[in-house]
Write an enzyme that holds these catalytic residues in place. Structure first.
Site, short mmCIF file in Angstrom:
data_model
loop_
_atom_site.label_atom_id
_atom_site.label_comp_id
_atom_site.label_asym_id
_atom_site.label_seq_id
_atom_site.Cartn_x
_atom_site.Cartn_y
_atom_site.Cartn_z
N ASP A 86 -11.34 -16.45 -13.03
CA ASP A 86 -11.17 -15.96 -11.55
C ASP A 86 -11.28 -14.68 -11.34
O ASP A 86 -10.52 -14.01 -11.94
CB ASP A 86 -10.26 -16.86 -10.40
CG ASP A 86 -10.74 -16.87 -9.13
OD1 ASP A 86 -11.25 -17.69 -8.57
OD2 ASP A 86 -10.47 -15.62 -8.57
N SER A 94 -8.37 -12.10 0.82
CA SER A 94 -7.62 -13.34 -0.12
C SER A 94 -6.81 -12.56 -0.95
O SER A 94 -5.88 -13.27 -1.44
CB SER A 94 -9.02 -13.95 -0.72
OG SER A 94 -9.48 -13.11 -1.42
N HIS A 147 -10.10 -12.82 -8.93
CA HIS A 147 -8.95 -12.45 -8.12
C HIS A 147 -7.64 -11.95 -9.05
O HIS A 147 -7.70 -12.49 -10.26
CB HIS A 147 -8.29 -13.53 -7.28
CG HIS A 147 -9.20 -13.72 -6.06
ND1 HIS A 147 -10.26 -14.60 -6.07
CD2 HIS A 147 -9.19 -13.34 -4.59
CE1 HIS A 147 -10.75 -14.83 -4.85
NE2 HIS A 147 -10.11 -13.75 -4.03
#
Length: 216
Positions: A191, A18, A193
């Protein structure tokens, strides 16, 4: 009639999960994650390609790893499977022969999701990585291949993957295969990420290493 601009002669391929897909770059604080948060055009791979004046193909699938998903599942598509797919949906996946795209440089940034449920068995993991790298060497005899841990792992899990990559490079024993370094970037409170700014820094980290190897 306007003509399409000529594509750069250099070609880059980035294989990953991702993070490579640009997940959560356009995050919105206080809201639940959606697919709209993703921004592949602002991912580190795309940014790196622009800096190198190269075409790029992103081969990525969120939540997947080399041998298992972030949930520890081994019966779903992982990198060796979706590498050979244009659309990795199940059950109606669309195959793709990667030999139609001939990259000069390949970056493999996989392993974060393999580590979510714990550090996988060394022998099993390294054997799978060696198999993947040999497939890349076979499909792309013109390419230099660079293996890295990616940006999310840290501490003992990053150290384990770093060691597994070193074993893979040693066992493959091909001068076209090298390990390159990654830096941990923790995302933010919204988040885990990497953020938009962190993707820029990831590209900055990889740029001199790729330039040195490729002499670009």
């Amino acid at each position: 009639m306007a003509r399409s601009p000529a594509l750069p002669a250099r070609k880059l391929m980035v294989l990953g999960d991702s993070v490579t897909c640009g997940a959560a770059i356009d995050r919105v604080a206080g809201e639940k994650p959606t697919a709209a948060w993703g921004s592949p055009r602002e991912s580190y791979g795309m940014l790196l390609a622009r800096r190198l004046n190269a075409q790029v193909q992103l081969v990525c699938y969120g939540g997947r790893g080399l041998i298992r998903t972030w949930e520890g599942k081994t019966n779903e598509l992982n990198l060796a499977d979706y590498y050979a797919m244009a659309l990795p949906t199940q059950p109606a996946s669309v195959p793709w022969d990667q030999r139609y795209y001939l990259p000069h440089a390949i970056i493999v940034a996989i392993g974060t999701n393999d580590m979510t449920t714990g550090i996988p068995d060394r022998e099993q993991y390294v054997q799978a990585y060696v198999s993947l790298v040999r497939t890349l060497l076979h499909d792309h005899p013109q390419a230099q291949i660079m293996l890295t841990e990616g940006s999310i792992l840290h501490s003992e899990k990053q150290a384990a993957l770093h060691s597994y990559i070193a074993d893979t490079v040693r066992l493959v024993g091909d001068p076209r295969v090298r390990a390159i370094a990654s830096t941990h970037y923790p995302g933010d409170a919204t988040d885990a990420h990497p953020t938009r700014e962190q993707h820029v820094r990831m590209a900055d980290d990889l740029l001199p290493q790729v330039r040195q190897i490729m002499r670009w």
